[in-house]
Design an enzyme around this catalytic site. Structure first.
Site, PDB file in Angstrom:
ATOM      1  N   GLU A 177      -3.008 -82.040 -37.238  1.00  0.00           N
ATOM      2  CA  GLU A 177      -4.182 -81.679 -38.045  1.00  0.00           C
ATOM      3  C   GLU A 177      -5.431 -81.628 -37.162  1.00  0.00           C
ATOM      4  OE1 GLU A 177      -2.700 -84.217 -42.019  1.00  0.00           O
ATOM      5  OE2 GLU A 177      -3.949 -85.151 -40.507  1.00  0.00           O
TER       6      GLU A 177
ATOM      7  N   THR B  46      -4.126 -83.406 -44.543  1.00  0.00           N
ATOM      8  CA  THR B  46      -3.239 -82.765 -45.500  1.00  0.00           C
ATOM      9  C   THR B  46      -2.950 -83.735 -46.645  1.00  0.00           C
ATOM     10  OG1 THR B  46      -1.362 -83.464 -44.160  1.00  0.00           O
ATOM     11  CG2 THR B  46      -2.174 -81.222 -43.827  1.00  0.00           C
TER      12      THR B  46
ATOM     13  N   LYS C 190      -2.750 -86.260 -53.310  1.00  0.00           N
ATOM     14  CA  LYS C 190      -2.255 -87.584 -52.905  1.00  0.00           C
ATOM     15  C   LYS C 190      -2.175 -87.630 -51.384  1.00  0.00           C
ATOM     16  CE  LYS C 190       2.227 -90.064 -53.079  1.00  0.00           C
ATOM     17  NZ  LYS C 190       2.860 -89.707 -51.818  1.00  0.00           N
ATOM     18  N   ASP C 191      -2.777 -88.648 -50.786  1.00  0.00           N
ATOM     19  CA  ASP C 191      -2.715 -88.756 -49.328  1.00  0.00           C
ATOM     20  C   ASP C 191      -2.423 -90.191 -48.915  1.00  0.00           C
ATOM     21  OD1 ASP C 191      -5.048 -90.232 -49.501  1.00  0.00           O
ATOM     22  OD2 ASP C 191      -6.097 -89.110 -47.941  1.00  0.00           O
ATOM     23  N   MET C 192      -2.625 -90.486 -47.611  1.00  0.00           N
ATOM     24  CA  MET C 192      -2.304 -91.822 -47.110  1.00  0.00           C
ATOM     25  C   MET C 192      -3.502 -92.484 -46.425  1.00  0.00           C
ATOM     26  SD  MET C 192       1.557 -91.028 -45.700  1.00  0.00           S
ATOM     27  CE  MET C 192       1.865 -92.689 -45.163  1.00  0.00           C
ATOM     28  N   GLU C 193      -4.698 -91.897 -46.572  1.00  0.00           N
ATOM     29  CA  GLU C 193      -5.870 -92.452 -45.873  1.00  0.00           C
ATOM     30  C   GLU C 193      -7.152 -92.498 -46.714  1.00  0.00           C
ATOM     31  OE1 GLU C 193      -4.129 -89.786 -44.325  1.00  0.00           O
ATOM     32  OE2 GLU C 193      -2.959 -91.072 -42.990  1.00  0.00           O
TER      33      GLU C 193
ATOM     34  N   ASP D 251       2.472 -79.946 -49.755  1.00  0.00           N
ATOM     35  CA  ASP D 251       3.689 -80.110 -50.564  1.00  0.00           C
ATOM     36  C   ASP D 251       3.311 -80.352 -52.017  1.00  0.00           C
ATOM     37  OD1 ASP D 251       3.092 -82.660 -48.767  1.00  0.00           O
ATOM     38  OD2 ASP D 251       3.708 -83.380 -50.747  1.00  0.00           O
TER      39      ASP D 251
HETATM   40  N1  ADE Z   1       0.172 -85.862 -46.917  1.00  0.00           N
HETATM   41  C1  ADE Z   1       0.747 -84.668 -47.129  1.00  0.00           C
HETATM   42  N2  ADE Z   1       1.576 -84.709 -48.191  1.00  0.00           N
HETATM   43  C2  ADE Z   1       1.519 -85.972 -48.675  1.00  0.00           C
HETATM   44  C3  ADE Z   1       2.139 -86.638 -49.747  1.00  0.00           C
HETATM   45  N3  ADE Z   1       3.001 -86.025 -50.550  1.00  0.00           N
HETATM   46  N4  ADE Z   1       1.855 -87.941 -49.929  1.00  0.00           N
HETATM   47  C4  ADE Z   1       0.994 -88.582 -49.115  1.00  0.00           C
HETATM   48  N5  ADE Z   1       0.374 -88.004 -48.086  1.00  0.00           N
HETATM   49  C5  ADE Z   1       0.631 -86.707 -47.862  1.00  0.00           C
END
Ligand code: ADE
Length: 265
Positions: free
Chosen positions: A36, A114, A197-200, A223
């Site tokens: 990214e 993303t 939805k992400d992770m940060e 996705d």
């Molecule tokens: N980053 C990209 N797709 C993701 C997902 N489905 N969940 C968490 N972080 C993401």
């Protein structure tokens, strides 16, 4: 002596972050994955800082440069020293955001990355969202008030003129430390009314709120979470193409910000 909770108007005003009355000049972009980050680094011709302000030995990378009237630093948490993969997730992103704010004193944070998207909420692959609200979906503490602390809902800096001018979609973001989603996560994400939805994001929102630096979140959809493809497969399949959309959106956002004060965004 004033009683607790009995602040004068002046005291209450002093506690608010003061929007800068001068054009934004110093921006930190926080990006979790190298795939990214590199298109953005190349777009703004940033160069790696060999002498980062970060503690010795950490994998955190700072790319920096000037673009138009802006000083831009892109901070990437780097590769996990043991496993060699990108240091994704809330812990690394909170740490680098804290360290970057302390060292670089930015006027504004941009978290670009993303995300998974919900088609039921209008998300499609390649869409880019500006986030209005961030919350966690995997911090369950079923005790009164701790439950709210766990969810950690925070408003992002939405920049209404930016959203209007660039015609970007706006949605709520839910953050957790897993790429997949358990049923409990799903219930929390629905309760958070999230489109992406992400992770940060919510971790960066926590730090930005703590240190009173406004943060804009730019999230590109790789996705579809409520679709029929396995998430990891769909994510990896679309990652490279979607980072192009992300990079273009970040360029638009930066061009819009250039020369403007916070109150004009
Ligand atoms: N980053 C990209 N797709 C993701 C997902 N489905 N969940 C968490 N972080 C993401």
């Amino acid at each position: 002596m004033a009683a607790l909770g009995d602040q004068s108007e002046e005291q209450a005003m002093a506690a608010q972050p003061k929007p800068q009355n001068r054009p934004i000049s110093n921006i930190v972009i926080v990006v979790a994955m190298q795939t990214e980050a590199l298109p953005i680094v190349n777009r703004f011709q940033l160069t790696e800082d060999p002498d980062t302000p970060f503690p010795q030995g950490v994998p955190w990378v700072r790319y920096q440069g000037t673009y138009k009237d802006l000083n831009i630093s892109l901070i990437w948490p780097g590769k996990d020293p043991t496993l060699g993969v990108d240091s994704v997730g809330t812990i690394s992103s909170a740490l680098v955001t804290y360290a970057a704010i302390q060292a670089l004193q930015p006027d504004l944070i941009i978290n670009a990355g993303t995300a998974g998207g919900f088609k039921a909420k209008g998300a499609s692959i390649g869409d880019v969202f500006i986030v209005s609200d961030c919350a966690f979906h995997d911090r369950r503490i079923p005790i009164p008030v701790f439950d709210l602390y766990g969810v950690g809902l925070r408003k992002a800096f939405v920049a209404p003129n930016l959203v209007k001018e660039l015609n970007l979609k706006v949605g709520k973001l839910s953050t957790g430390d897993s790429l997949d989603m358990t049923q409990q996560d799903e219930s929390s994400i629905i309760a958070n009314d999230a489109t992406v939805k992400d992770m940060e994001g919510a971790a960066i929102a926590y730090v930005s709120d703590l240190l009173k630096v406004p943060a804009i979140f730019v999230k590109a959809v790789t996705d579809i979470i409520d679709g029929d493809k396995p998430t990891a497969e769909e994510f990896l399949q679309n990652l490279a193409a979607v980072t192009t959309a992300l990079d273009l959106a970040v360029e638009q956002v930066i061009n819009f910000i250039n020369g403007k004060c916070e109150s004009e965004l």
